[in-house]
Design an enzyme around this catalytic site. Structure first.
Site, short mmCIF file in Angstrom:
data_model
loop_
_atom_site.label_atom_id
_atom_site.label_comp_id
_atom_site.label_asym_id
_atom_site.label_seq_id
_atom_site.Cartn_x
_atom_site.Cartn_y
_atom_site.Cartn_z
N ASN A 268 6.12 -2.00 -7.28
CA ASN A 268 6.36 -2.26 -5.87
C ASN A 268 6.38 -3.77 -5.64
OD1 ASN A 268 6.31 0.51 -5.29
ND2 ASN A 268 4.09 0.50 -5.01
N GLY B 8 6.64 -1.94 -0.57
CA GLY B 8 5.34 -1.29 -0.40
C GLY B 8 4.23 -1.93 -1.19
N HIS C 245 1.72 -5.96 -10.63
CA HIS C 245 1.19 -4.78 -11.31
C HIS C 245 2.26 -3.72 -11.43
CE1 HIS C 245 0.42 -4.36 -6.99
NE2 HIS C 245 0.60 -3.07 -7.15
N HIS D 38 2.72 0.44 -11.89
CA HIS D 38 2.06 1.73 -11.81
C HIS D 38 2.61 2.63 -12.91
CE1 HIS D 38 0.64 1.34 -7.49
NE2 HIS D 38 1.58 0.41 -7.51
P1 5GP Z 1 0.70 -1.51 -4.47
O1 5GP Z 1 0.75 -0.70 -3.21
O2 5GP Z 1 0.42 -2.96 -4.20
O3 5GP Z 1 1.92 -1.31 -5.33
O4 5GP Z 1 -0.47 -0.91 -5.32
C1 5GP Z 1 -1.80 -1.32 -5.22
C2 5GP Z 1 -2.62 -0.23 -5.83
O5 5GP Z 1 -3.91 -0.75 -6.06
C3 5GP Z 1 -2.78 1.00 -4.94
O6 5GP Z 1 -2.27 2.14 -5.62
C4 5GP Z 1 -4.28 1.08 -4.72
O7 5GP Z 1 -4.77 2.41 -4.70
C5 5GP Z 1 -4.85 0.28 -5.86
N1 5GP Z 1 -6.11 -0.36 -5.60
C6 5GP Z 1 -6.46 -1.06 -4.47
N2 5GP Z 1 -7.71 -1.55 -4.58
C7 5GP Z 1 -8.16 -1.15 -5.80
C8 5GP Z 1 -9.40 -1.37 -6.48
O8 5GP Z 1 -10.34 -2.00 -6.00
N3 5GP Z 1 -9.52 -0.80 -7.73
C9 5GP Z 1 -8.50 -0.09 -8.29
N4 5GP Z 1 -8.73 0.42 -9.51
N5 5GP Z 1 -7.33 0.12 -7.67
C10 5GP Z 1 -7.15 -0.40 -6.44
#
Ligand code: 5GP
Ligand code: ZN
Length: 112
Positions: free
Chosen positions: A85, A91, A98, A100
């Protein structure tokens, strides 16, 4: 970056469930899984997102780590999805690059 969540996880200041680690890449379980297997693969160095990345070799390392993670969590046979993302419309909520890795169920397409 001192106040970046994933930098702090990479440094071990915030706990995470690690799935894979090498010198440059860390993979750990997502805290709010969107699939039965949901692992985040990050570079240990901080880049806001893929647009800010100036080291494309790092992407190759992240993909190689994803391949290892897929085998470790047992999704390499049935398949999985890799997602990066990026930015508001993508999103992205955590501004540290990162990837997923999602799997262990049939994932819908297209995403919502
Ligand atoms: P994004 O929406 O930026 O692509 O994904 C961020 C991801 O980080 C989300 O899926 C969210 O659940 C995960 N996330 C947010 N805070 C933490 C955390 O403190 N620890 C872990 N392991 N995952 C996190
Ligand atoms: Zn960071």
């Amino acid at each position: 970056m001192d106040n970046c969540l994933f930098c702090r996880i990479a440094k071990g200041e915030i706990p995470s469930t690690k799935v894979y680690e090498d010198e440059t890449v860390l993979a750990f379980r997502d805290i709010s899984p969107a699939a039965p297997e949901h692992v985040l693969i990050i570079p240990k160095a901080h880049y806001d997102n893929v647009l800010k990345l100036d080291d494309d070799a790092l992407l190759a390392k992240m993909f190689a780590a994803a391949r290892t993670v897929a085998k470790t969590v047992g999704v390499s046979e049935n398949g999985f999805r890799l997602v990066i993302n990026t930015g508001r419309d993508g999103g992205q909520t955590v501004e540290h690059l990162h990837m997923h890795l999602l799997g262990a169920r049939e994932l819908g397409w297209p995403p919502g």
